[in-house]
Write an enzyme that holds these catalytic residues in place. Structure first.
Site, PDB file in Angstrom:
ATOM      1  N   LYS A  81     -11.931   0.476  -0.896  1.00 33.61           N
ATOM      2  CA  LYS A  81     -10.779   0.951  -1.671  1.00 33.61           C
ATOM      3  C   LYS A  81     -10.925   0.429  -3.092  1.00 33.61           C
ATOM      4  CE  LYS A  81      -5.653   0.720  -1.319  1.00 33.61           C
ATOM      5  NZ  LYS A  81      -4.523   0.164  -0.532  1.00 33.61           N
ATOM      6  N   SER A 156      -1.256   3.734   1.169  1.00 35.68           N
ATOM      7  CA  SER A 156      -1.964   3.995  -0.053  1.00 35.68           C
ATOM      8  C   SER A 156      -3.492   4.039   0.107  1.00 35.68           C
ATOM      9  CB  SER A 156      -1.624   2.919  -1.080  1.00 35.68           C
ATOM     10  OG  SER A 156      -2.065   1.651  -0.639  1.00 35.68           O
ATOM     11  N   SER A 180      -0.035   0.219   4.342  1.00 33.89           N
ATOM     12  CA  SER A 180      -1.094   1.030   3.730  1.00 33.89           C
ATOM     13  C   SER A 180      -2.428   1.045   4.441  1.00 33.89           C
ATOM     14  CB  SER A 180      -1.321   0.595   2.296  1.00 33.89           C
ATOM     15  OG  SER A 180      -0.356   1.190   1.482  1.00 33.89           O
TER      16      SER A 180
HETATM   17  N1  GLN Z   1       3.989   2.762   1.128  1.00 30.71           N
HETATM   18  C1  GLN Z   1       4.369   1.413   0.811  1.00 30.71           C
HETATM   19  C2  GLN Z   1       4.636   1.299  -0.665  1.00 30.71           C
HETATM   20  O1  GLN Z   1       4.534   2.285  -1.349  1.00 30.71           O
HETATM   21  C3  GLN Z   1       3.284   0.463   1.255  1.00 30.71           C
HETATM   22  C4  GLN Z   1       2.151   0.411   0.332  1.00 30.71           C
HETATM   23  C5  GLN Z   1       1.113  -0.572   0.735  1.00 30.71           C
HETATM   24  O2  GLN Z   1       1.090  -1.052   1.874  1.00 30.71           O
HETATM   25  N2  GLN Z   1       0.249  -0.905  -0.202  1.00 30.71           N
HETATM   26  O3  GLN Z   1       4.958   0.239  -1.137  1.00 30.71           O
END
Ligand code: GLN
Length: 490
Positions: A81, A156, A180
């Site tokens: 990532k 994400s 995420s």
């Molecule tokens: N979807 C969640 C957010 O937007 C989690 C994101 C993540 O785990 N990086 O904060």
């Protein structure tokens, strides 16, 4: 010589490379060809390091030829990532504000993978600064779900998840602040774990919300998850929050045996809000484990309803502090033609960040401001303690908690991007795990009628990844079906 090495798991590749049945270079070429074939559709990669990967593979092959022990990931192609600092290529978090930024160092997890013989294929798409649940917030491109190209891969870490499902990498790395890793793993039908907070050093992971962020792998099977954890876990003097605890050999947990194990089903998660098909898939998985001797008990996590609100206060507060450093002076983008320092900051941040990141910085600054700090931030910290205590209490009655990973299967591109609150609800089942600091794994439990994967989430006490892996492995061995190749990349 077979040219479908891209279909194989990391342990199959590693064993074949070590046994000299295939060279690391051949495996790498097979994956590079696969990326060439399918990534135009999937758009998981933001940067492919083809030549560097070939050189890394050749170096592994040379060491094998010399009779050296190259490690447990010998020749395994891995994607990262774009939130991980790497000396190679750029590190941008898919944000315009970091466009072109080159890290002077490799993070600890990346370094440990490299020392275990991994070959890095490149960087993977993500929501800008890991804020999102669909990978639509990337400033680079939108990644597509390999099961249905009109659907999101979750987020994400959507690029990391899609790259596994589309067989572009054997292992990928993601980060999980509120879901995420687990939510995209569920959306594309692969295995993804968020280890206990502190299990893996965050050194070299660009920070979003430091008290919630954890690194974890995406893999094709549970055995690969155990191997990746073995390599990455353990104390690191460069991250004071990394736990000073012995790391067990996680491959020893790969036993198909759950007799006597207590599975907790939290009643707050199995409400009418849960989609009926999703519930059916989860209950089928529970039955598989029951047939193997596990016992089901009802548990309660009474503060579940507050998790999203608490998360969006704490994560935005921490993000507003962490992202202050991107000011047009030290890293990446600088707005051109500005007069004053004030104007430099304002213009750089306004042009450099996308709308979701700006929203979070503003929310976070607000909840930390004097006058509102007690009402929001401090209150959220108190409720966070209650959420953590809910899990401590539940784990007196059970060994693992089993829930859906996500309330629905993958949604359509564009379906939720206009409504941030609806998007935030995608993580309703994953966020509490980060607030409590406990480990959680998502794995596929079949396809729903639309042909998209459903995911089941397995959680355990802090630092009890071993029990999670045992349950996950048992289910994987006994569930009686294979997920197969996603329809859009067959
Ligand atoms: N979807 C969640 C957010 O937007 C989690 C994101 C993540 O785990 N990086 O904060």
């Amino acid at each position: 010589m077979s040219n479908d090495w891209y279909k194989k798991t990391a342990h199959e590749i590693r064993d074949a490379v070590r046994a000299k049945k295939v060279t690391a270079l051949e495996v790498t070429e097979s994956h590079l060809a696969r990326i060439e074939d399918v990534d135009g559709k999937v758009k998981a990669f933001t940067d492919v390091w083809a030549d560097a990967a070939r050189n890394q593979a050749k170096a592994v092959d040379a060491r094998i030829k010399n009779g050296e022990d190259v490690g447990v990931l010998a020749g395994v192609p891995i994607g990262l990532k774009d939130v991980f600092c790497t000396k190679r290529g750029t590190t941008t978090c898919c944000s315009k504000i970091l466009k072109g930024y080159r890290s002077p160092f490799d993070g600890t997890a990346v370094e440990r993978l490299q020392n275990a013989g991994a070959v890095f294929l490149g960087k993977l798409n993500m929501d800008e600064f890991a804020m999102g649940s669909s990978t639509e917030n990337s400033s680079v491109q939108i990644t597509r779900n390999p099961w249905n190209l009109d659907c999101v891969p979750g987020g994400s870490s959507g690029g990391s998840a899609a790259a596994i499902a589309a067989d572009e990498c054997a292992i990928t790395l993601g980060s999980d602040t509120g879901g995420s890793i687990r939510q995209p793993a569920a959306c594309v039908g692969c295995v993804g774990i968020k280890p206990t907070y502190g299990r893996i050093s965050r050194y070299g992971l660009v920070a979003f919300a430091s008290s919630l962020d954890q690194i974890g792998p995406f893999t094709k099977d549970v055995e690969d998850t155990a191997i990746a954890l073995n390599v990455m876990c353990g104390r690191d003097p460069k991250d004071s929050t990394s736990a000073d605890l012995a790391v067990p050999d996680f491959t020893k947990s790969l036993k198909a045996d759950v007799s006597g194990l207590r599975i907790g089903l939290p009643k707050e998660y199995y409400t009418d809000a849960l989609n009926a098909e999703m519930r059916e898939k989860i209950m089928d998985a529970v039955k598989v484990l029951e047939r193997q001797g596990a016992k089901v008990v009802e548990v309660s996590l009474p503060h579940t309803d507050y998790a999203i609100a608490v998360y969006y206060i704490i994560c935005t507060a921490e993000a507003s502090a962490n992202l202050a450093r991107f000011d047009g002076v030290r890293y990446g983008y600088r707005a051109p033609g500005v007069g004053s320092t004030q104007e430099l900051y304002t213009r750089t941040k306004t042009d450099g960040y996308g709308p979701e990141v700006r929203r979070r910085i503003m929310l976070g600054t607000y909840v930390l401001s004097s006058g509102y700090y007690d009402a929001y931030y401090l209150k959220a910290q108190k409720v966070r303690s209650l959420i953590r205590k809910d899990f401590t209490d539940a784990f007196e009655k059970c060994d693992v908690v089993l829930t859906p990973t996500s309330p629905t299967a993958a949604f359509k591109i564009g379906e939720k991007s206009a409504n941030p609150l609806e998007m935030y609800l995608s993580d309703i089942y994953t966020i509490s795990v980060n607030l409590a600091g406990i480990p959680g794994l998502s794995m596929p439990c079949g396809l729903v009628a639309s042909g998209l994967p459903a995911g089941i989430q397995i959680m355990a006490k802090p630092f009890d990844e071993e029990t999670i892996l045992r349950v996950a492995y048992t289910y994987e061995q006994k569930r009686g079906f294979e997920m197969g190749t996603p329809t859009a990349v067959k």
